[in-house]
Motif scaffolding. Structure first.
Motif, short mmCIF file in Angstrom:
data_model
loop_
_atom_site.label_atom_id
_atom_site.label_comp_id
_atom_site.label_asym_id
_atom_site.label_seq_id
_atom_site.Cartn_x
_atom_site.Cartn_y
_atom_site.Cartn_z
N LEU A 96 11.94 18.17 -16.15
CA LEU A 96 12.42 17.25 -17.17
C LEU A 96 13.06 16.00 -16.54
O LEU A 96 12.70 14.88 -16.92
CB LEU A 96 13.41 17.96 -18.09
N PRO A 97 13.98 16.14 -15.58
CA PRO A 97 14.56 14.92 -14.99
C PRO A 97 13.51 14.04 -14.30
O PRO A 97 13.59 12.81 -14.38
CB PRO A 97 15.57 15.45 -13.98
N TRP A 98 12.53 14.64 -13.65
CA TRP A 98 11.48 13.84 -13.01
C TRP A 98 10.58 13.19 -14.05
O TRP A 98 10.05 12.09 -13.81
CB TRP A 98 10.67 14.68 -12.02
N ALA A 99 10.39 13.81 -15.20
CA ALA A 99 9.60 13.19 -16.27
C ALA A 99 10.27 11.90 -16.74
O ALA A 99 9.61 10.87 -16.92
CB ALA A 99 9.42 14.15 -17.44
N ILE A 100 11.58 11.94 -16.90
CA ILE A 100 12.33 10.75 -17.30
C ILE A 100 12.25 9.69 -16.20
O ILE A 100 12.00 8.51 -16.47
CB ILE A 100 13.79 11.12 -17.62
N THR A 101 12.45 10.12 -14.96
CA THR A 101 12.41 9.21 -13.81
C THR A 101 11.06 8.51 -13.70
O THR A 101 10.99 7.28 -13.59
CB THR A 101 12.71 9.99 -12.52
N LEU A 102 10.00 9.29 -13.72
CA LEU A 102 8.67 8.70 -13.60
C LEU A 102 8.33 7.84 -14.81
O LEU A 102 7.64 6.83 -14.69
CB LEU A 102 7.62 9.79 -13.39
N GLY A 103 8.81 8.22 -15.99
CA GLY A 103 8.60 7.41 -17.18
C GLY A 103 9.26 6.04 -17.06
O GLY A 103 8.67 5.02 -17.42
N LEU A 104 10.49 6.01 -16.55
CA LEU A 104 11.17 4.73 -16.33
C LEU A 104 10.41 3.87 -15.33
O LEU A 104 10.21 2.66 -15.54
CB LEU A 104 12.60 4.96 -15.85
N LEU A 105 10.00 4.49 -14.22
CA LEU A 105 9.26 3.74 -13.20
C LEU A 105 7.92 3.22 -13.74
O LEU A 105 7.56 2.07 -13.51
CB LEU A 105 9.03 4.62 -11.97
#
Length: 179
Positions: A96-105
């Motif tokens: 979940l945290p990486w999904a948010i991170t990659l979505g922002l990027l």
């Protein structure tokens, strides 16, 4: 149990979150740039909060802090490569945290890539619209919402990597790293 009652796989939910975060970041960037170009370009800078925030529209042919102003095509190719890399990485996504991170990027990269592809002076050589100037008395660089999304995603990526969180949802501890 029918197929309709089966919850989506964790990977599918994480990819859905990545796409949602990217779409929101991208939409906010595109809409904000449209509005500032339409209403504020060729106007005097607009002070929103004195000493804190000024809307000052500029066209940036380079990267952050106007580095590499003659290399717009290179930055266009790099942004395209980043988008492809994020999409390829998403196949392993279970965090979940990486999904948010990659979505922002992804949303930020797509926002600036859209400018580089479609804005003047020419296709694939467009200048990015920057308009947010924080703390203007310190001469802090002018940026946009895509830049903010990229910076936030980058900070989150560093934090997650530092804490050992992996894209696949696992967590590497210090003991495992020492092995």
């Amino acid at each position: 149990m029918s197929g309709e009652d089966t919850p989506p796989a964790p990977r599918a939910r994480r990819i859905g979150l990545l796409v949602t975060v990217a779409a929101v970041a991208y939409a906010l960037d595109v809409v904000s740039k449209f509005l500032v170009v339409r209403f504020l370009e060729h106007q005097e800078p607009l002070t929103v909060v004195p000493g804190v925030l000024v809307l000052n529209v500029i066209r940036n042919p380079g990267a952050a802090f106007s580095i590499g102003t003659g290399m717009t095509i290179v930055f266009t190719l790099i942004a395209g490569a980043v988008v492809v890399a994020i999409i390829r990485t998403a196949r392993q996504l279970r965090s979940l945290p990486w999904a948010i991170t990659l979505g922002l990027l992804l949303g930020g990269a797509l926002g600036n890539l859209t400018d580089r592809i479609f804005r003047s002076p020419a296709p694939l050589q467009g200048h990015v619209v920057d308009f947010l100037q924080a703390f203007p008395v310190t001469h802090f660089p002018v940026f946009n919402l895509a830049d903010s999304s990229i910076v936030c995603g980058g900070v989150l990526a560093v934090f997650l990597a530092w804490r050992g969180y992996q894209i696949d949802g696992s967590r590497q501890t210090e003991e495992q790293a020492d092995d």
